[in-house]
Scaffold this motif. Structure first.
Motif, mmCIF file in Angstrom:
data_model
loop_
_atom_site.group_PDB
_atom_site.id
_atom_site.type_symbol
_atom_site.label_atom_id
_atom_site.label_comp_id
_atom_site.label_asym_id
_atom_site.label_seq_id
_atom_site.Cartn_x
_atom_site.Cartn_y
_atom_site.Cartn_z
ATOM 1 N N THR A 6 0.741 -1.202 0.033
ATOM 2 C CA THR A 6 -0.194 0.065 0.008
ATOM 3 C C THR A 6 0.940 1.345 -0.030
ATOM 4 O OG1 THR A 6 -0.163 -0.103 2.491
ATOM 5 C CG2 THR A 6 -1.724 -1.257 1.311
ATOM 6 N N THR A 7 0.210 2.370 -0.449
ATOM 7 C CA THR A 7 0.938 3.658 -0.243
ATOM 8 C C THR A 7 0.019 4.704 -0.298
ATOM 9 O OG1 THR A 7 2.753 4.945 -1.726
ATOM 10 C CG2 THR A 7 0.571 4.039 -2.813
ATOM 11 N N HIS A 8 0.549 5.760 0.128
ATOM 12 C CA HIS A 8 -0.149 7.048 0.332
ATOM 13 C C HIS A 8 0.742 8.277 0.209
ATOM 14 C CE1 HIS A 8 0.859 7.107 4.648
ATOM 15 N NE2 HIS A 8 0.511 8.387 4.560
ATOM 16 N N VAL A 9 -0.039 9.468 -0.047
ATOM 17 C CA VAL A 9 0.798 10.879 -0.256
ATOM 18 C C VAL A 9 0.299 11.677 0.710
ATOM 19 C CG1 VAL A 9 1.620 12.618 -1.776
ATOM 20 C CG2 VAL A 9 1.185 10.116 -2.825
ATOM 21 N N LEU A 10 1.179 12.296 1.382
ATOM 22 C CA LEU A 10 0.812 13.465 2.329
ATOM 23 C C LEU A 10 1.619 14.832 1.816
ATOM 24 C CD1 LEU A 10 1.190 11.800 5.816
ATOM 25 C CD2 LEU A 10 -0.832 12.314 4.643
ATOM 26 N N ASP A 11 0.862 15.687 1.784
ATOM 27 C CA ASP A 11 1.508 17.221 1.494
ATOM 28 C C ASP A 11 1.852 17.894 2.567
ATOM 29 O OD1 ASP A 11 1.646 19.847 0.869
ATOM 30 O OD2 ASP A 11 -0.065 19.981 -0.589
ATOM 31 N N THR A 12 3.309 17.813 2.853
ATOM 32 C CA THR A 12 3.662 18.274 4.093
ATOM 33 C C THR A 12 3.711 20.011 4.272
ATOM 34 O OG1 THR A 12 5.842 17.937 3.657
ATOM 35 C CG2 THR A 12 4.901 16.233 4.683
ATOM 36 N N TYR A 101 3.812 -4.574 3.088
ATOM 37 C CA TYR A 101 4.758 -3.347 2.775
ATOM 38 C C TYR A 101 3.914 -2.170 2.505
ATOM 39 C CZ TYR A 101 8.541 -6.509 2.305
ATOM 40 O OH TYR A 101 9.590 -7.174 2.708
ATOM 41 N N HIS A 102 4.308 -1.014 3.342
ATOM 42 C CA HIS A 102 3.638 0.331 3.170
ATOM 43 C C HIS A 102 4.727 1.353 2.910
ATOM 44 C CE1 HIS A 102 0.417 3.447 3.339
ATOM 45 N NE2 HIS A 102 1.242 4.057 4.308
ATOM 46 N N VAL A 103 4.694 1.893 1.684
ATOM 47 C CA VAL A 103 5.468 3.008 1.322
ATOM 48 C C VAL A 103 4.997 4.219 1.067
ATOM 49 C CG1 VAL A 103 7.273 3.501 -0.358
ATOM 50 C CG2 VAL A 103 7.260 1.202 0.379
ATOM 51 N N PRO A 104 5.011 5.240 2.054
ATOM 52 C CA PRO A 104 4.294 6.499 1.840
ATOM 53 C C PRO A 104 5.188 7.578 1.231
ATOM 54 C CG PRO A 104 4.800 6.391 3.999
ATOM 55 C CD PRO A 104 5.279 4.908 3.470
ATOM 56 N N LEU A 105 4.757 8.523 0.733
ATOM 57 C CA LEU A 105 5.469 9.736 0.029
ATOM 58 C C LEU A 105 4.823 10.901 0.882
ATOM 59 C CD1 LEU A 105 7.538 10.983 -2.093
ATOM 60 C CD2 LEU A 105 5.401 11.534 -3.403
ATOM 61 N N LEU A 106 5.982 11.582 1.621
ATOM 62 C CA LEU A 106 5.698 12.780 2.216
ATOM 63 C C LEU A 106 6.370 14.122 1.212
ATOM 64 C CD1 LEU A 106 7.036 11.791 5.946
ATOM 65 C CD2 LEU A 106 4.630 11.432 4.829
ATOM 66 N N LEU A 107 5.239 14.668 0.864
ATOM 67 C CA LEU A 107 5.855 15.583 -0.452
ATOM 68 C C LEU A 107 5.674 16.866 -0.015
ATOM 69 C CD1 LEU A 107 6.152 15.751 -3.438
ATOM 70 C CD2 LEU A 107 3.742 15.743 -3.755
ATOM 71 N N TYR A 112 11.094 15.749 -0.600
ATOM 72 C CA TYR A 112 10.213 14.594 -0.117
ATOM 73 C C TYR A 112 11.010 13.769 0.619
ATOM 74 C CZ TYR A 112 12.608 11.863 -3.807
ATOM 75 O OH TYR A 112 13.590 11.244 -4.344
ATOM 76 N N SER A 113 10.141 12.870 1.422
ATOM 77 C CA SER A 113 10.900 11.555 2.314
ATOM 78 C C SER A 113 10.008 10.415 2.184
ATOM 79 C CB SER A 113 11.306 12.129 3.718
ATOM 80 O OG SER A 113 9.994 12.362 4.298
ATOM 81 N N THR A 114 10.472 9.275 2.625
ATOM 82 C CA THR A 114 9.394 8.131 2.417
ATOM 83 C C THR A 114 10.072 7.284 3.641
ATOM 84 O OG1 THR A 114 8.720 6.346 1.187
ATOM 85 C CG2 THR A 114 11.089 7.007 0.863
ATOM 86 N N TYR A 115 9.427 5.994 3.871
ATOM 87 C CA TYR A 115 9.929 5.333 4.947
ATOM 88 C C TYR A 115 9.078 4.218 4.668
ATOM 89 C CZ TYR A 115 5.920 6.998 7.191
ATOM 90 O OH TYR A 115 4.451 7.456 7.384
ATOM 91 N N ARG A 116 9.390 2.946 5.574
ATOM 92 C CA ARG A 116 8.502 1.654 5.453
ATOM 93 C C ARG A 116 7.714 1.900 6.585
ATOM 94 N NH1 ARG A 116 9.708 -4.753 6.086
ATOM 95 N NH2 ARG A 116 7.506 -5.515 6.297
ATOM 96 N N GLY A 117 6.446 2.210 6.110
ATOM 97 C CA GLY A 117 5.416 2.242 7.175
ATOM 98 C C GLY A 117 4.552 1.018 7.648
ATOM 99 N N SER A 118 3.652 1.143 8.347
ATOM 100 C CA SER A 118 2.754 -0.219 8.716
ATOM 101 C C SER A 118 1.504 -0.152 8.379
ATOM 102 C CB SER A 118 2.927 -0.142 10.120
ATOM 103 O OG SER A 118 2.298 1.083 10.899
#
Length: 118
Positions: A6-12, A101-107, A112-118
């Motif tokens: 899964t993934t998601h994008v957050l507008d930081t 596996y959860h790979v989000p994008l902080l944008l 940007y940054s990413t990490y292995r989330g839950s």
């Protein structure tokens, strides 16, 4: 249980989910990329279902490409040509066959940054 992604994008920059960003998922083997999925983020910045669901999961190297340029332009956060960030690729490996596996994008417009989330 088999693995999935899964993934998601957050507008930081604005502190909110990023809606309407197209995401493509590629399986990578050496210099070869094969697109295996495509989705668009919803109002919560997530895809409506796993971008790589159970049953299609295989361990290996993958790349998510986030097509962020249109979103950044529309939000008024980025201007000019070319944009500093337009397409954001994230390459990662998945080796655990039974894991989520959860790979989000902080944008933001300039980082940007990413990490292995839950």
């Amino acid at each position: 249980m088999t693995g999935y992604l899964t993934t998601h994008v957050l507008d930081t920059a604005r502190g909110c989910p990023a809606q309407g960003i197209k995401i493509a998922l590629y399986r990578v083997s050496g210099n070869s990329h094969r697109k295996i999925a495509e989705a668009v983020t919803n109002e919560d910045g997530r895809t409506d279902s796993p971008i790589l669901p159970q049953g299609e999961f295989k361990p290996g190297t993958y790349e998510l490409v986030f097509f962020a340029g249109e979103y950044l332009r529309a939000s008024g956060l980025a201007e000019g040509e070319p944009l500093f960030l337009d397409q954001v690729p994230i390459r990662f490996g998945m080796s655990e066959e039974d894991s989520h596996y959860h790979v989000p994008l902080l944008l933001s417009p300039f980082g940007y940054s990413t990490y292995r989330g839950s």
